[in-house]
Design a protein around this motif. Structure first.
Motif, PDB file in Angstrom:
ATOM      1  N   GLY A   1      39.567  47.867  43.203  1.00  0.00           N
ATOM      2  CA  GLY A   1      39.707  46.457  43.548  1.00  0.00           C
ATOM      3  C   GLY A   1      40.910  45.773  42.925  1.00  0.00           C
ATOM      4  N   GLY A   2      41.716  46.513  42.164  1.00  0.00           N
ATOM      5  CA  GLY A   2      42.916  45.932  41.583  1.00  0.00           C
ATOM      6  C   GLY A   2      42.687  45.130  40.310  1.00  0.00           C
TER       7      GLY A   2
ATOM      8  N   ARG B   1      37.119  42.787  45.762  1.00  0.00           N
ATOM      9  CA  ARG B   1      37.850  41.676  46.360  1.00  0.00           C
ATOM     10  C   ARG B   1      38.515  40.759  45.329  1.00  0.00           C
ATOM     11  NH1 ARG B   1      34.172  38.400  47.663  1.00  0.00           N
ATOM     12  NH2 ARG B   1      32.214  39.542  47.330  1.00  0.00           N
TER      13      ARG B   1
ATOM     14  N   ALA C   1      40.767  40.790  42.978  1.00  0.00           N
ATOM     15  CA  ALA C   1      42.204  40.707  42.716  1.00  0.00           C
ATOM     16  C   ALA C   1      43.013  40.416  43.982  1.00  0.00           C
ATOM     17  CB  ALA C   1      42.703  42.011  42.084  1.00  0.00           C
ATOM     18  N   HIS C   2      42.348  40.255  45.103  1.00  0.00           N
ATOM     19  CA  HIS C   2      43.076  40.097  46.371  1.00  0.00           C
ATOM     20  C   HIS C   2      42.993  38.668  46.902  1.00  0.00           C
ATOM     21  CE1 HIS C   2      43.510  44.403  46.275  1.00  0.00           C
ATOM     22  NE2 HIS C   2      42.200  44.578  46.330  1.00  0.00           N
TER      23      HIS C   2
END
Length: 310
Positions: free
Chosen positions: A271-272, A307, A309-310
């Motif tokens: 998810g970053g 979701r 980090a986006h």
């Protein structure tokens, strides 16, 4: 000693924060801060650091101190933080606990003293151990009752310590048939059992809630999903809690039975949230097939971690 009911008792979902490393196995403190921010945004009622799922056994004393201060300063009171201070030595555990309190810990979590496969301490020594720690601090102690210590802690013994040792008041029960033990502990200990909690990644959460658990210490990847279960149960809607549990159980099972402590890091990297999902050698990296299976299950649930980090 019988305590009055503590209306300020900590309860809810307190996931274990993983320790974030870079690909070379060194501490990634910026990644650690992002991990903490995500976990709070995901709805964690509080956090636990330096636990076994934090790879505490692979950290130096200096790294433990660094992580404790970095995390507590970064959290800055947004949620309560439990610091694991487990050590075989009564003196060293008391010192770790004193430093954790001074740094801002809301509670310390401690396993009974053990070493290797065979060095164990009897009940008298265990009681003296926890009393030594309690005498050194003014914050609650959570006893972690987990198979990794290889130390039997009967419900009558735990209840006695709760009634006789001032700060012993929380219990993380993650042994086989945890619900039965929680039920007996609550019955025997009464008001001295301020926090009967479950653990083991919530694999037995519904049974433990039915037994009276008021807190759950889970993995760090999807507090938003665990909150759905715990919040519904706390509101009296046990059918909704059961439905949420059935929905999230495949992911809980993947973490508990397949990916272990690497699971939340794999989710956070996907998810970053963090750059590297490395665990510290000699722990093995997650097998690619295990990782893909974990992510396949997670994507069906759309947790915040994928979701954030986006």
């Amino acid at each position: 000693m019988t305590r009055p009911v503590n209306t300020a008792a900590m309860r809810g979902v307190f996931p274990v924060a993983p320790t974030i490393f870079d690909d070379a196995g060194q501490l990634d403190l910026e990644g650690q801060k992002r991990c903490i921010d995500f976990m709070i945004d995901a709805g964690s009622n509080g956090l636990c650091i330096l636990a076994n799922f934090s790879e505490q056994f692979a950290l130096s004393d200096e790294e433990r101190e660094t992580l404790m201060h970095v995390v507590l300063e970064h959290v800055a009171g947004r949620v309560p933080v439990i610091v694991t201070t487990t050590h075989f030595s009564s003196h060293q555990c008391a010192e770790r606990s004193r430093r954790a309190q001074a740094a801002g810990a809301a509670m310390v979590m401690i396993m009974p003293p053990y070493h290797g496969a065979t060095i164990r301490i009897g009940e008298r020594g265990i009681e003296e151990f926890y009393r030594t720690v309690s005498d050194a601090i003014d914050i609650p102690i959570m006893i972690q009752d987990a198979p990794v210590s290889g130390t039997p802690l009967s419900a009558p013994f735990l209840a006695r310590m709760a009634n006789e040792i001032e700060h012993v008041s929380y219990f993380k029960i993650e042994v086989p048939q945890a619900a039965n033990k929680l039920r007996e502990l609550i019955q025997l200990g009464g008001d001295a059992i301020v926090g009967p909690w479950d653990g083991e990644e919530a694999i037995t959460l519904m049974a433990d809630l039915d037994a009276g658990a008021t807190g759950s210490m889970t993995g760090g990847g999807y507090a938003d999903g665990i909150r759905l279960i715990v919040d519904a149960y706390a509101a009296g809607d046990t059918e909704a809690a059961a439905a949420h549990y059935q929905q999230w159980l495949p992911l809980i099972n993947c973490e508990n039975r397949q990916g272990g402590l690497a699971s939340c890091k794999a989710l956070m990297k996907e998810g970053g949230v963090i750059r590297s999902d490395a665990v510290r050698h000699p722990l093995p990296a997650m097998h690619p097939a295990t990782r893909e299976g974990l992510l396949k299950v997670a994507r069906r649930l759309d947790p915040l971690v994928l979701r954030w980090a986006h």
